[in-house]
Design a protein around this motif. Sequence first.
Motif, PDB file in Angstrom:
ATOM      1  N   UNK A 116       0.820  -1.216   0.000  1.00 41.54           N
ATOM      2  CA  UNK A 116       0.000   0.000   0.000  1.00 41.54           C
ATOM      3  C   UNK A 116       0.854   1.266   0.000  1.00 41.54           C
ATOM      4  N   UNK A 117       1.991   1.230   0.681  1.00 44.58           N
ATOM      5  CA  UNK A 117       2.854   2.409   0.792  1.00 44.58           C
ATOM      6  C   UNK A 117       3.897   2.499  -0.323  1.00 44.58           C
ATOM      7  N   UNK A 118       3.955   1.487  -1.174  1.00 42.73           N
ATOM      8  CA  UNK A 118       4.953   1.444  -2.235  1.00 42.73           C
ATOM      9  C   UNK A 118       4.719   2.553  -3.259  1.00 42.73           C
ATOM     10  N   UNK A 144      -7.895  -9.582  13.095  1.00 39.60           N
ATOM     11  CA  UNK A 144      -8.959  -8.765  12.500  1.00 39.60           C
ATOM     12  C   UNK A 144      -8.782  -7.286  12.817  1.00 39.60           C
ATOM     13  N   UNK A 145      -8.481  -6.970  14.062  1.00 41.25           N
ATOM     14  CA  UNK A 145      -8.332  -5.571  14.473  1.00 41.25           C
ATOM     15  C   UNK A 145      -7.220  -4.891  13.685  1.00 41.25           C
ATOM     16  N   UNK A 146      -6.097  -5.580  13.494  1.00 42.15           N
ATOM     17  CA  UNK A 146      -4.964  -5.018  12.766  1.00 42.15           C
ATOM     18  C   UNK A 146      -5.301  -4.818  11.285  1.00 42.15           C
ATOM     19  N   UNK A 147      -5.971  -5.797  10.683  1.00 49.01           N
ATOM     20  CA  UNK A 147      -6.357  -5.666   9.279  1.00 49.01           C
ATOM     21  C   UNK A 147      -7.309  -4.491   9.091  1.00 49.01           C
ATOM     22  N   UNK A 148      -8.290  -4.382   9.958  1.00 50.21           N
ATOM     23  CA  UNK A 148      -9.280  -3.301   9.867  1.00 50.21           C
ATOM     24  C   UNK A 148      -8.612  -1.950  10.101  1.00 50.21           C
ATOM     25  N   UNK A 149      -7.707  -1.882  11.039  1.00 50.30           N
ATOM     26  CA  UNK A 149      -7.000  -0.644  11.326  1.00 50.30           C
ATOM     27  C   UNK A 149      -6.190  -0.179  10.109  1.00 50.30           C
ATOM     28  N   UNK A 150      -5.513  -1.108   9.448  1.00 50.13           N
ATOM     29  CA  UNK A 150      -4.746  -0.758   8.256  1.00 50.13           C
ATOM     30  C   UNK A 150      -5.673  -0.302   7.133  1.00 50.13           C
ATOM     31  N   UNK A 151      -6.803  -0.980   6.974  1.00 49.92           N
ATOM     32  CA  UNK A 151      -7.762  -0.556   5.947  1.00 49.92           C
ATOM     33  C   UNK A 151      -8.244   0.871   6.214  1.00 49.92           C
ATOM     34  N   UNK A 152      -8.584   1.161   7.445  1.00 54.61           N
ATOM     35  CA  UNK A 152      -9.103   2.492   7.800  1.00 54.61           C
ATOM     36  C   UNK A 152      -8.089   3.583   7.522  1.00 54.61           C
ATOM     37  N   UNK A 153      -6.806   3.279   7.684  1.00 49.14           N
ATOM     38  CA  UNK A 153      -5.790   4.310   7.466  1.00 49.14           C
ATOM     39  C   UNK A 153      -5.628   4.660   5.992  1.00 49.14           C
ATOM     40  N   UNK A 154      -6.170   3.837   5.076  1.00 52.02           N
ATOM     41  CA  UNK A 154      -6.064   4.109   3.652  1.00 52.02           C
ATOM     42  C   UNK A 154      -7.396   4.447   3.005  1.00 52.02           C
ATOM     43  N   UNK A 155      -8.446   4.567   3.795  1.00 51.83           N
ATOM     44  CA  UNK A 155      -9.745   4.910   3.226  1.00 51.83           C
ATOM     45  C   UNK A 155     -10.016   6.388   3.351  1.00 51.83           C
TER      46      UNK A 155
END
Length: 155
Positions: A116-118, A144-155
């Motif tokens: 995502x950061x590439x 799940x919490x970590x996956x959701x947290x990463x998704x939220x940071x890119x939405x």
Amino acid sequence: MSHIIVRFAPSSKWQVETLIAMLSIAGNHCDDSIACMTVSHVTESPLLHSFATHKLFRLLRDELPRVQIALMHVAVWCIGEYGDHLLHSCELDRDSLDVFQAVTVADILGILETVLKSHLATVLTKSYTLTALMKLSNRLSVGQTEFISLMKSFL
């Protein structure tokens, strides 16, 4: 070229390995049919889900940031679809030298965050990666919490 791979392939594993090699070497110069064919062959052969996902995960991890975009897309798609296989070791058959050790949820999360950061990540790349994160957050019993947290940071 792709019709030659299908016509003369001695096995499904050979087909997938050859398609992955093509994507790894010349993915930016291959048309979309090679990436689609790779995904199709992996999907059609349940015995190769684990092998292909492990192989693609390692290629992605080892070749970033100079990875071919088509390889990145196929790898991210397989990680999203079959990422649960990464949590277990993989040996395709008893005679195979291809043995892949299990990876952790943190490793999976780390590689997807790196994608995502590439600087290579296109809108399509980010779409595939966010979709993979959604799939993994539903399919894996941990993280799940970590996956959701990463998704939220890119939405």
